[in-house]
Design an enzyme around this catalytic site. Structure first.
Site, mmCIF file in Angstrom:
data_model
loop_
_atom_site.group_PDB
_atom_site.id
_atom_site.type_symbol
_atom_site.label_atom_id
_atom_site.label_comp_id
_atom_site.label_asym_id
_atom_site.label_seq_id
_atom_site.Cartn_x
_atom_site.Cartn_y
_atom_site.Cartn_z
ATOM 1 N N ARG A 16 0.802 -1.102 0.125
ATOM 2 C CA ARG A 16 -0.028 0.140 -0.033
ATOM 3 C C ARG A 16 0.876 1.266 0.135
ATOM 4 O O ARG A 16 0.522 2.173 -0.560
ATOM 5 C CB ARG A 16 -0.941 -0.155 1.099
ATOM 6 C CG ARG A 16 -1.983 -0.910 1.291
ATOM 7 C CD ARG A 16 -2.997 -1.003 2.558
ATOM 8 N NE ARG A 16 -3.471 0.189 2.931
ATOM 9 C CZ ARG A 16 -4.250 0.066 3.993
ATOM 10 N NH1 ARG A 16 -4.372 -0.705 4.690
ATOM 11 N NH2 ARG A 16 -4.876 1.422 4.148
ATOM 12 N N CYS B 113 -1.421 5.997 8.854
ATOM 13 C CA CYS B 113 -1.639 4.766 8.648
ATOM 14 C C CYS B 113 -2.872 5.018 7.660
ATOM 15 O O CYS B 113 -3.138 5.821 6.793
ATOM 16 C CB CYS B 113 -2.045 3.900 9.615
ATOM 17 S SG CYS B 113 -3.377 4.362 10.602
#
Length: 273
Positions: free
Chosen positions: A177, A232
């Site tokens: 990611r 995050c």
């Protein structure tokens, strides 16, 4: 420096402490789609700490947004939490949402809060008392918030830091990611990362639902002489990386970018790598 985690054996020995409150910070759904065999159980006597609803600003379109101090205090009081309560928080994946709950109490000025290392799986493995999940009413507590704004960052501060490099930004998402090799689990988000940030996937700091030893964490976490910022997907697993740095004795100032990639990834004017 007080360690932010306690062991199952510690909690077992302190169950009768008068001011002890155990909080279950489990979320039913997580972005990793991880499943837990204990999804209908809780530690005996635990109280439900609902991050998604009671302890987030639900008027904000971003998930898990930090609530205002007054709203947090009222929600904590409803759980019977007092100014002198000793709080141990856990979740049913071992270490996942419990660090976020720890961070919420800490940013609201409550120091007597710890994370149960290993969470419900470690507790159940020792055949310690559990019960069916239940939501109860409690005598109203007297908890008060003493908000510390230095522990949270917004997108403007993160954008400014790209140029100033005054702090180090750490991204707790998975490597694929971070590098943009895979699509984000939330629809409509760009792929990649905030320029200048470094990637320390939270999963690399854990084993069997517990934090790695201090010696192992030191090998993974690069030492920094600047303040540390944590990001995050939505501000939850960033707190795992933050806790890991506290466990190695790092005394740098730490803050969470609360909007994290859910905010940054949807605003086309913000730069990405």
């Amino acid at each position: 420096m007080k360690k932010p985690i306690v062991s199952v054996s510690w909690l077992k020995e302190h169950l009768d402490d008068a001011n002890l409150i155990i909080l279950d910070a489990t979320q039913k759904i997580n972005q990793n789609k991880e499943e837990c065999p204990f999804d209908d159980l809780q530690i005996k006597g635990a109280r439900i700490f609902d991050i998604k609803n009671d302890f987030s600003d639900t008027t904000n379109p971003l998930p898990n947004t930090l609530p205002n101090p007054d709203a947090f205090a009222k929600a904590a009081q409803k759980l019977g939490i007092n100014k002198d309560s000793k709080i141990v928080v856990y979740d049913n994946l071992g270490i996942y949402t419990s660090p976020r709950a720890w961070w919420l109490f800490t940013i609201m000025g409550h120091e007597n809060v710890w994370i149960l290392d290993g969470g419900l799986p470690a507790w159940a493995k020792e055949n310690l008392p559990v019960q069916k999940i239940e939501k109860r009413e409690y005598t109203l507590g007297n908890f008060e918030s003493q908000f510390n704004p230095e522990m949270v960052m917004d997108k403007e501060q993160i954008l400014s830091n790209i140029n100033s490099k005054e702090a180090v930004l750490i991204d707790a998402r998975s490597n694929d990611r971070f590098s943009g090799e895979t699509k984000e689990p939330r629809a409509g988000l760009r792929s990649g990362h905030i320029p200048g940030s470094i990637n320390i996937p939270y999963i690399s700091l854990l084993q069997d639902g517990k934090f790695l030893s201090k010696e192992e964490l030191v090998k993974i976490l690069p030492q920094q002489d600047k303040p540390l910022l944590f990001s995050c997907g939505s501000g939850v697993t960033a707190c795992i990386d933050l806790i890991a740095y506290k466990l190695i004795g790092d005394n740098n100032r730490k803050a969470v970018y609360d909007g994290s990639w859910t905010e940054w990834g949807q605003i086309d004017s913000l730069p990405i790598e």
